[in-house]
Design a protein around this motif. Structure first.
Motif, PDB file in Angstrom:
ATOM      1  N   GLU A   1       0.838  -1.192   0.000  1.00  0.00           N
ATOM      2  CA  GLU A   1       0.000   0.000   0.000  1.00  0.00           C
ATOM      3  C   GLU A   1       0.880   1.252   0.000  1.00  0.00           C
ATOM      4  O   GLU A   1       1.896   1.284   0.693  1.00  0.00           O
ATOM      5  CB  GLU A   1      -0.829  -0.051   1.301  1.00  0.00           C
ATOM      6  N   CYS A   2       0.474   2.253  -0.784  1.00  0.00           N
ATOM      7  CA  CYS A   2       1.168   3.545  -0.715  1.00  0.00           C
ATOM      8  C   CYS A   2       0.331   4.467   0.159  1.00  0.00           C
ATOM      9  O   CYS A   2      -0.828   4.745  -0.153  1.00  0.00           O
ATOM     10  CB  CYS A   2       1.337   4.151  -2.106  1.00  0.00           C
ATOM     11  N   LEU A   3       0.925   4.927   1.260  1.00  0.00           N
ATOM     12  CA  LEU A   3       0.163   5.773   2.184  1.00  0.00           C
ATOM     13  C   LEU A   3      -0.021   7.191   1.641  1.00  0.00           C
ATOM     14  O   LEU A   3      -0.884   7.926   2.091  1.00  0.00           O
ATOM     15  CB  LEU A   3       0.842   5.845   3.556  1.00  0.00           C
ATOM     16  N   SER A   4       0.787   7.568   0.653  1.00  0.00           N
ATOM     17  CA  SER A   4       0.657   8.922   0.105  1.00  0.00           C
ATOM     18  C   SER A   4      -0.537   9.045  -0.821  1.00  0.00           C
ATOM     19  O   SER A   4      -1.297  10.003  -0.738  1.00  0.00           O
ATOM     20  CB  SER A   4       1.915   9.322  -0.667  1.00  0.00           C
ATOM     21  N   CYS A   5      -0.705   8.063  -1.746  1.00  0.00           N
ATOM     22  CA  CYS A   5      -1.795   8.204  -2.722  1.00  0.00           C
ATOM     23  C   CYS A   5      -2.897   7.174  -2.529  1.00  0.00           C
ATOM     24  O   CYS A   5      -3.890   7.178  -3.250  1.00  0.00           O
ATOM     25  CB  CYS A   5      -1.253   8.147  -4.152  1.00  0.00           C
ATOM     26  N   GLY A   6      -2.727   6.268  -1.554  1.00  0.00           N
ATOM     27  CA  GLY A   6      -3.783   5.308  -1.245  1.00  0.00           C
ATOM     28  C   GLY A   6      -3.914   4.174  -2.251  1.00  0.00           C
ATOM     29  O   GLY A   6      -4.907   3.452  -2.230  1.00  0.00           O
TER      30      GLY A   6
ATOM     31  N   PHE B   1       8.457   0.439  -4.259  1.00  0.00           N
ATOM     32  CA  PHE B   1       8.282   1.903  -4.236  1.00  0.00           C
ATOM     33  C   PHE B   1       7.090   2.236  -5.121  1.00  0.00           C
ATOM     34  O   PHE B   1       6.905   1.622  -6.178  1.00  0.00           O
ATOM     35  CB  PHE B   1       9.539   2.611  -4.755  1.00  0.00           C
ATOM     36  N   CYS B   2       6.270   3.210  -4.701  1.00  0.00           N
ATOM     37  CA  CYS B   2       5.087   3.558  -5.478  1.00  0.00           C
ATOM     38  C   CYS B   2       5.530   4.212  -6.786  1.00  0.00           C
ATOM     39  O   CYS B   2       6.244   5.222  -6.762  1.00  0.00           O
ATOM     40  CB  CYS B   2       4.193   4.515  -4.687  1.00  0.00           C
ATOM     41  N   PRO B   3       5.118   3.660  -7.943  1.00  0.00           N
ATOM     42  CA  PRO B   3       5.536   4.255  -9.216  1.00  0.00           C
ATOM     43  C   PRO B   3       4.991   5.676  -9.390  1.00  0.00           C
ATOM     44  O   PRO B   3       5.583   6.468 -10.117  1.00  0.00           O
ATOM     45  CB  PRO B   3       4.960   3.305 -10.265  1.00  0.00           C
ATOM     46  N   ARG B   4       3.911   6.013  -8.699  1.00  0.00           N
ATOM     47  CA  ARG B   4       3.355   7.373  -8.820  1.00  0.00           C
ATOM     48  C   ARG B   4       4.068   8.364  -7.925  1.00  0.00           C
ATOM     49  O   ARG B   4       4.390   9.467  -8.323  1.00  0.00           O
ATOM     50  CB  ARG B   4       1.900   7.371  -8.370  1.00  0.00           C
ATOM     51  N   CYS B   5       4.261   7.998  -6.647  1.00  0.00           N
ATOM     52  CA  CYS B   5       4.752   8.962  -5.648  1.00  0.00           C
ATOM     53  C   CYS B   5       6.237   8.820  -5.343  1.00  0.00           C
ATOM     54  O   CYS B   5       6.847   9.735  -4.815  1.00  0.00           O
ATOM     55  CB  CYS B   5       4.024   8.785  -4.321  1.00  0.00           C
ATOM     56  N   GLY B   6       6.788   7.638  -5.588  1.00  0.00           N
ATOM     57  CA  GLY B   6       8.190   7.407  -5.246  1.00  0.00           C
ATOM     58  C   GLY B   6       8.403   7.037  -3.790  1.00  0.00           C
ATOM     59  O   GLY B   6       9.531   6.828  -3.353  1.00  0.00           O
TER      60      GLY B   6
HETATM   61 ZN   LIG Z   1       1.701   6.518  -4.181  1.00  0.00          ZN
END
Ligand SMILES: [Zn+2]
Ligand SMILES: Cc1ncc(COP(=O)(O)O)c(C=O)c1O
Length: 402
Positions: free
Chosen positions: A5-10, A21-26
């Motif tokens: 889970e990415c806590l930045s973008c959900g 690593f989240c491909p959107r947020c890094g």
């Molecule tokens: Zn993210």
């Protein structure tokens, strides 16, 4: 199926040890699954088995364990008195199998690696994660590939190599080494369980659960932790968040992430009220283990701190060295400079009147002083050199007859 889970973008992703690593947020991804009806299985001797419900593992293979966890929570009466506290504790993580907290994360990483049939595990390290990964790899019969930063103390290089790992001493920017490790890992099938690996972070939670039980199911007011990448801090906070979610705790302790001023991208960002860090130029500190000018998980660590009422501090090398000496001389705990930042940070809290005499305080002592002996030169430790013939007068000069 397990999810990250990415806590930045959900966003949720299928769990994949080669993509964390989240491909959107890094930002680093975290393990999403929270088991229901969790209990402590205290009849089990090993820490991993006792807290299995809190870990992302369905079955624990006990043959992979080196006896990590259940480290002592040492009451520090002499230091407490000098700082006017009633309850000051050291969670002494040096007593893990390779003498640092890293073993808790590494133990979970190898449970995962073996269950997935992974043939090689790697890591990028300032030394403690290296020797930990090498030891667990040796035991599991899994090859290890270790990238060490140039400048790593010889004790850490050799105590890694002795386990038969493949060692690469790399000159260059930490951020670049980190990124290369992940892309090389994907190409070559090496699972690089670095400092913010999601399974490693889950392993760190266990220390918080132990602290809670060792304090007779009470919560400390403050937990002080040395911070480099922020993986350990995030893991420890997740442990207390789990307790809160399960109704065992009604609040969070105040987490204090401490960095060495000579390399403090996160403490600097926190002081400036920034959401993220910028690279710390010309990093220079005695606390080599936490010298990380561009921490990949830093933004997430700052988010955890902000959202849970924590704070970040920087302490100077002189303050670190003084604290290292005091922990050894007053409490018998010989830790490395990184760990000593916790005591130096606590003194700051007392000075600004944030911590009060009745508060229960836990300093997490993350690594042993024996793995960075060079720093002892700074202490100019006195040694009486004498002969057998002159021994009595030498002793009398220190202990006069009373
Ligand atoms: Zn993210
Ligand atoms: C002794 C010691 N303390 C603290 C840390 C910081 O841990 P993290 O990178 O998870 O913030 C490290 C990291 O290598 C370490 O070796």
């Amino acid at each position: 199926m397990e999810k990250f889970e990415c806590l930045s973008c959900g966003t949720f992703y299928p769990a994949d040890v080669f993509h964390y690593f989240c491909p959107r947020c890094g930002d680093p991804l975290l393990v999403a699954s929270a088991k229901r009806g969790r209990t402590f299985r205290l009849e089990r001797r090993s820490s991993l088995e006792a807290f299995q419900d809190y870990l992302p593992v369905t079955r624990i293979d006990p043959s992979l364990s080196l006896g990590e966890g259940w480290t002592p929570l040492v009451k520090m009466n002499r230091l407490a008195e000098s700082l006017n506290f009633s309850s000051l504790f050291a969670k002494n993580e040096c007593q893990n199998p390779t003498h640092s907290f890293k073993d808790r994360g590494t133990a979970v990483v190898f449970q995962k690696a073996r269950s997935l049939g992974i043939k090689a595990v790697g890591t990028v390290s300032t030394g403690n994660m290296a020797s930990s990964t090498a030891a667990y790899g040796g035991r599991a019969g899994v090859a290890t590939c270790i990238f060490l930063k140039e400048g790593t103390p010889v004790e850490k290089i050799l105590s890694t190599g002795v386990h038969g790992s493949h060692l690469f001493l790399v000159r260059g920017d930490y951020g670049n080494i980190f990124r290369q490790s992940l892309s090389l890992g994907r190409k070559l099938g090496i699972y690089f369980a670095n400092s913010v690996d999601p399974y490693r972070i889950e392993g760190y939670k266990v220390a918080s659960l132990e602290i809670f039980l060792q304090l007779d199911r009470r919560l400390p007011q403050f937990v002080l932790v040395p911070v480099s990448s922020g993986g350990h801090l995030i893991g420890l906070m997740r442990g207390f968040l789990d307790l809160k979610r399960d109704g065992l705790a009604d609040r969070m302790p105040v987490f204090v992430g401490v960095q060495a001023q000579g390399c403090s991208p996160l403490a600097r960002a926190f002081a400036r009220g920034r959401e993220t860090w910028t690279t710390f130029k010309n990093a220079a500190t005695i606390a080599h283990a936490i010298s990380n000018p561009s921490p990949p998980g830093g933004r997430l660590a700052l988010k955890y701190i902000r959202e849970n009422g924590g704070l970040m501090l920087g302490v100077s090398d002189a303050e670190i060295l003084k604290a290292q000496r005091e922990l050894a001389a007053l409490e018998g705990i010989f830790c490395d400079p990184a760990s000593a930042t916790t005591l130096a940070g606590l003194k700051k809290l007392v000075k600004i009147k944030l911590a009060r005499p009745r508060d229960v305080v836990v300093a997490v002592i993350t690594g042993s002083g024996l793995k960075s002996m060079e720093t002892l030169k700074e202490h100019r430790i006195p040694v009486h050199k004498t002969t057998v013939a002159k021994l009595e007068s030498a002793v009398r000069s220190v202990f006069p007859e009373s």
